[in-house]
Design an enzyme around this catalytic site. Structure first.
Site, PDB file in Angstrom:
ATOM      1  N   ASP A  31       0.845  -1.193   0.000  1.00 22.44           N
ATOM      2  CA  ASP A  31       0.000   0.000   0.000  1.00 22.44           C
ATOM      3  C   ASP A  31       0.882   1.244   0.000  1.00 22.44           C
ATOM      4  O   ASP A  31       2.033   1.217   0.463  1.00 22.44           O
ATOM      5  CB  ASP A  31      -0.890   0.032   1.247  1.00 22.44           C
ATOM      6  CG  ASP A  31      -1.861  -1.130   1.307  1.00 22.44           C
ATOM      7  OD1 ASP A  31      -2.147  -1.713   0.247  1.00 22.44           O
ATOM      8  OD2 ASP A  31      -2.321  -1.446   2.422  1.00 22.44           O
ATOM      9  N   LYS A  32       0.326   2.331  -0.479  1.00 25.51           N
ATOM     10  CA  LYS A  32       1.058   3.602  -0.522  1.00 25.51           C
ATOM     11  C   LYS A  32       1.689   3.933   0.830  1.00 25.51           C
ATOM     12  O   LYS A  32       2.849   4.352   0.905  1.00 25.51           O
ATOM     13  CB  LYS A  32       0.102   4.721  -0.932  1.00 25.51           C
ATOM     14  CG  LYS A  32       0.698   6.117  -0.832  1.00 25.51           C
ATOM     15  CD  LYS A  32      -0.340   7.189  -1.132  1.00 25.51           C
ATOM     16  CE  LYS A  32       0.234   8.582  -0.920  1.00 25.51           C
ATOM     17  NZ  LYS A  32      -0.773   9.641  -1.148  1.00 25.51           N
TER      18      LYS A  32
END
Length: 310
Positions: free
Chosen positions: A136-137
Site C-alpha cells: 500500500d502507498k
C-alpha cells in the site's frame, strides 16, 4: 494507466480453469493472480482452481496496470539488493507502487523506467512491469521487482503459491489477550465504499490468512510481528481492525488517535524470503524499522523491542 481485459470462451479441455485458459493461449496465467481477476463459469463466480469440462462457458476479467504513456522520473530508490534478475528495495512510505486512480507520476513504476530505460519490460507483449507484488502507498519496506520476463514468471508463481515468506512489523491499538493467533477470514471489497475491504463469510471473497505475534505491549498499544500467508489488498489492516485492534495511524480502518494524532500508518514490510528465480537459492531480505516506528516505540517506552526486527 489501467487496461481492462475481458475474455469469453468455450472450454476445449477439462481441468482447472486457469490451466485450461492459459494453455489455450486465451488468458495469460499471471492474470489469474491479479487482485482484480473475476472468473465466471457458466455464469457463476468461480475460483481459478475450479474444474471445468469441455463445453463450459468461461469468462475472465482482469485489470492490468501498464507503463504505457508514463514518463521516466529520476526518483531515488533505497536498494537492498540487485542482480541481473531481481531488484529488492526498501520502499518509502508515501510512494505509490503503480499508477492508477489519476496518479501517473512519482510512482515506483516511474522510477523503474528511469533506472532501466524505456525498453524495460517483463512481459512477452511489453505491457507488464516487473512488479510481482505490491505494498500500500502508506506501507513501507521490502519489495522485490523482476528484471526480465523469466524472473517475472517464476516470481509470480512463487507469490501465487504462497511460497514467499512475508513478514511485517505493526503497531496496533490495544492489548492482546493471546501472544499469538491466526486470523483466517476471507476478504471482499466493501460494497458501500470501493476503497475499503471487509471480512466476509466463508464462500465469499478471497481467502486470507494472517498470523500475529505480540513482541511487546504497554497495554495501550502493541508491537506485532505479522506473517501473511496470502497477499490480499489491505489484508493486515482489515484483519486487525476486524478484531478490534486497528493499526495505529491507519487513515481508512481506524480513527485519529488522541495520543498520536499525527501518526501515519504503522505498518512496515520488514523481511521477505524467496527462492531466487534463476539459481533457486533461498534468500531473505530485510528492511530496518523506519524512524516513525523508532520514535513511536520510544514514546511508549518500548525501544528495546525494536531489536526483534534486526
Amino acid at each position: 494507466m489501467v487496461r481492462h481485459h475481458c475474455e469469453r470462451f468455450i472450454a476445449d479441455a477439462a481441468g482447472r480453469v486457469d490451466k485450461v485458459a492459459s494453455e489455450s493461449g486465451i488468458v495469460p496465467r499471471p492474470a489469474f493472480s491479479y487482485p482484480s481477476a473475476l472468473i465466471r463459469v457458466n455464469g457463476s463466480k468461480a475460483k481459478k482452481s475450479q474444474k471445468v469440462e469441455i463445453g463450459d462457458e468461461v469468462e475472465v476479467e482482469w485489470d492490468e496496470e501498464v507503463f504505457e504513456g508514463l514518463e521516466a522520473e529520476d526518483i531515488p530508490l533505497s536498494v537492498i539488493y540487485e542482480d541481473d534478475d531481481i531488484l529488492v528495495i526498501d520502499k518509502a512510505q508515501g510512494m505509490v507502487v503503480h499508477p492508477g486512480a489519476g496518479v501517473y507520476s512519482g510512482t515506483l513504476a516511474n522510477a523503474l523506467l528511469s533506472r532501466y530505460g524505456s525498453d524495460f519490460s517483463t512481459s512477452d507483449d511489453d505491457t507488464r512491469p516487473g512488479i510481482v507484488h505490491r505494498l500500500d502507498k502508506d506501507t513501507s519496506g521490502v519489495m522485490i521487482i523482476a528484471r526480465n520476463i523469466e524472473s517475472h514468471h517464476v516470481l509470480q508463481q512463487e507469490f501465487a503459491s504462497h511460497a514467499a515468506v512475508k513478514r511485517y512489523a505493526a503497531i496496533a491499538k490495544g492489548s492482546f489477550t493471546r501472544s499469538r493467533q491466526i486470523i483466517d477470514a476471507p476478504l471482499e471489497r466493501d460494497p458501500r465504499d470501493r476503497k475499503r475491504y471487509m471480512v466476509t463469510r466463508e464462500g465469499r471473497g478471497k481467502s486470507a490468512v494472517t498470523e500475529l505475534s505480540v513482541v511487546a505491549s504497554d497495554n495501550r498499544y502493541s508491537l506485532l510481528s505479522v506473517r501473511i500467508y496470502t497477499g490480499r489488498t489491505h489484508q493486515i489492516r482489515v484483519h486487525l481492525s476486524s478484531i478490534g485492534h486497528p493499526v495505529l495511524g491507519d487513515p481508512i480502518y481506524s480513527s485519529r488517535d488522541k495520543s498520536f494524532p499525527d501518526a501515519t500508518l504503522m505498518l512496515h514490510s520488514c523481511s521477505l524470503t524467496i527462492s531466487h528465480p534463476k539459481s533457486g537459492e533461498e534468500m531473505t531480505f530485510h528492511a530496518p524499522l523506519p524512524a516513525r516506528f523508532i520514535d513511536t516505540l520510544s514514546c511508549l517506552g518500548l525501544s528495546e523491542a525494536a531489536g526483534a526486527f534486526k
